[in-house]
Design a protein around this motif. Structure first.
Motif: not given
Length: 123
Positions: A107-110, A46-47, A36-39
């Motif tokens: 983030l680059p892992d997703f 951000e993670c 889950w990320f948020r902006q």
């Protein structure tokens, strides 16, 4: 390719709780990490939390530790984020993401993303 659909966002008062859910389809769900990320407006994505393919390993951002819990159900191809003790600074669009491999916390892992769900916490 993975298709992700989030649900559960909304408006809540500070101190309240929300539960976000994400349903996945496409790849074998139990083969990849979920996150889950948020902006927030004007800020970078951000993670918030991630969980390994088996559910045995989790990661939380410092800002949500002790308040948020990530979980997954590999039998139902779903991942959830339980958010308690919400604060106004948690206000953001929350995105569900599918990992490239069985674990990740950056983030680059997703590589697959849902459309996002708005969470608004009023003071």
């Amino acid at each position: 390719q993975v298709q992700l659909v989030e649900s559960g966002g909304g408006l809540v008062q500070a101190g309240g709780s929300l539960r976000l859910s994400c349903a996945a389809s496409g790849r074998t769900f139990s083969s990849y990490a979920m996150g889950w990320f948020r902006q927030a407006p004007g800020k970078e994505r951000e993670c918030v939390a991630t969980i390994s393919w088996s559910g045995g390993r989790t990661y939380y951002a410092d800002s949500v530790k002790g308040r948020f819990t990530i979980s997954r159900n590999n039998a139902k191809d779903t991942v959830a984020l339980q958010m308690n003790s919400l604060k106004p600074e948690d206000t953001a669009v929350y995105y569900c993401a599918a990992g490239i491999t069985g674990w990740g916390k950056e983030l680059p892992d997703f590589r697959s993303w849902g459309q996002g769900t708005q969470v608004t916490v009023s003071s």
